[in-house]
Design a protein around this motif. Structure first.
Motif, PDB file in Angstrom:
ATOM      1  N   GLN A  17       0.921  -1.227   0.146  1.00  0.00           N
ATOM      2  CA  GLN A  17      -0.192   0.109   0.076  1.00  0.00           C
ATOM      3  C   GLN A  17       0.928   1.258   0.082  1.00  0.00           C
ATOM      4  O   GLN A  17       1.697   1.271   0.916  1.00  0.00           O
ATOM      5  CB  GLN A  17      -0.897   0.027   1.284  1.00  0.00           C
ATOM      6  CG  GLN A  17      -1.649   1.188   1.261  1.00  0.00           C
ATOM      7  CD  GLN A  17      -2.725   1.225   2.357  1.00  0.00           C
ATOM      8  OE1 GLN A  17      -3.062   0.076   3.022  1.00  0.00           O
ATOM      9  NE2 GLN A  17      -3.289   2.351   2.833  1.00  0.00           N
ATOM     10  N   ALA A  19      -0.292   4.700  -0.662  1.00  0.00           N
ATOM     11  CA  ALA A  19      -0.960   5.807  -0.197  1.00  0.00           C
ATOM     12  C   ALA A  19      -2.210   5.630   0.590  1.00  0.00           C
ATOM     13  O   ALA A  19      -2.719   4.466   0.122  1.00  0.00           O
ATOM     14  CB  ALA A  19      -1.041   6.748  -1.382  1.00  0.00           C
ATOM     15  N   ASP A  20      -2.718   6.569   1.216  1.00  0.00           N
ATOM     16  CA  ASP A  20      -3.856   6.400   1.813  1.00  0.00           C
ATOM     17  C   ASP A  20      -4.369   7.766   2.167  1.00  0.00           C
ATOM     18  O   ASP A  20      -3.624   8.777   2.532  1.00  0.00           O
ATOM     19  CB  ASP A  20      -3.526   5.557   3.305  1.00  0.00           C
ATOM     20  CG  ASP A  20      -4.888   5.333   3.963  1.00  0.00           C
ATOM     21  OD1 ASP A  20      -6.069   5.377   3.412  1.00  0.00           O
ATOM     22  OD2 ASP A  20      -5.032   4.728   5.121  1.00  0.00           O
ATOM     23  N   VAL A  23      -4.956  12.126  -0.888  1.00  0.00           N
ATOM     24  CA  VAL A  23      -3.468  12.324  -1.724  1.00  0.00           C
ATOM     25  C   VAL A  23      -3.713  13.638  -2.547  1.00  0.00           C
ATOM     26  O   VAL A  23      -4.693  14.010  -3.318  1.00  0.00           O
ATOM     27  CB  VAL A  23      -3.233  11.149  -2.634  1.00  0.00           C
ATOM     28  CG1 VAL A  23      -1.818  11.318  -3.373  1.00  0.00           C
ATOM     29  CG2 VAL A  23      -3.169   9.705  -1.689  1.00  0.00           C
ATOM     30  N   ILE A  29       3.484   9.868  -7.557  1.00  0.00           N
ATOM     31  CA  ILE A  29       4.020   8.889  -6.715  1.00  0.00           C
ATOM     32  C   ILE A  29       4.736   7.886  -7.157  1.00  0.00           C
ATOM     33  O   ILE A  29       4.289   6.900  -7.790  1.00  0.00           O
ATOM     34  CB  ILE A  29       2.552   8.267  -6.027  1.00  0.00           C
ATOM     35  CG1 ILE A  29       1.423   9.308  -5.372  1.00  0.00           C
ATOM     36  CG2 ILE A  29       2.849   7.284  -4.755  1.00  0.00           C
ATOM     37  CD1 ILE A  29       0.188   9.126  -4.922  1.00  0.00           C
TER      38      ILE A  29
END
Length: 78
Positions: A17, A19-20, A23, A29
């Motif tokens: 994972q 990104a959370d 964003v 990214i």
């Protein structure tokens, strides 16, 4: 290959994972991934057998909308 044609067996080697949350829009990214040595090998293709790898990118949006895309990889041993 098999008697009926081709069989495909997919396994998950690694799940990351990256990104959370919210964003920033327009922010690139980068995705860096080290393949585990015991579970990967160079891409191989013969008459009756082949081993290929791909990266599956999954984006789950706030409203549970799911976006997926697959990218084939060619692994070479150096």
């Amino acid at each position: 290959g098999c008697a009926e044609g081709y069989a495909r067996d997919a396994t998950e080697i690694q799940n990351i994972q990256i990104a959370d949350g919210d964003v920033c829009r327009g922010l690139p990214i980068p995705i860096y991934m080290v393949f585990p040595r015991l579970f990967t090998c160079p891409t191989l293709e013969t008459t009756n057998f082949k081993v290929e790898f791909e990266v599956n990118i999954v984006v789950l949006l706030h409203d549970d909308h799911l976006i997926t895309e697959n990218f084939p990889l060619k692994l070479c041993r150096t």
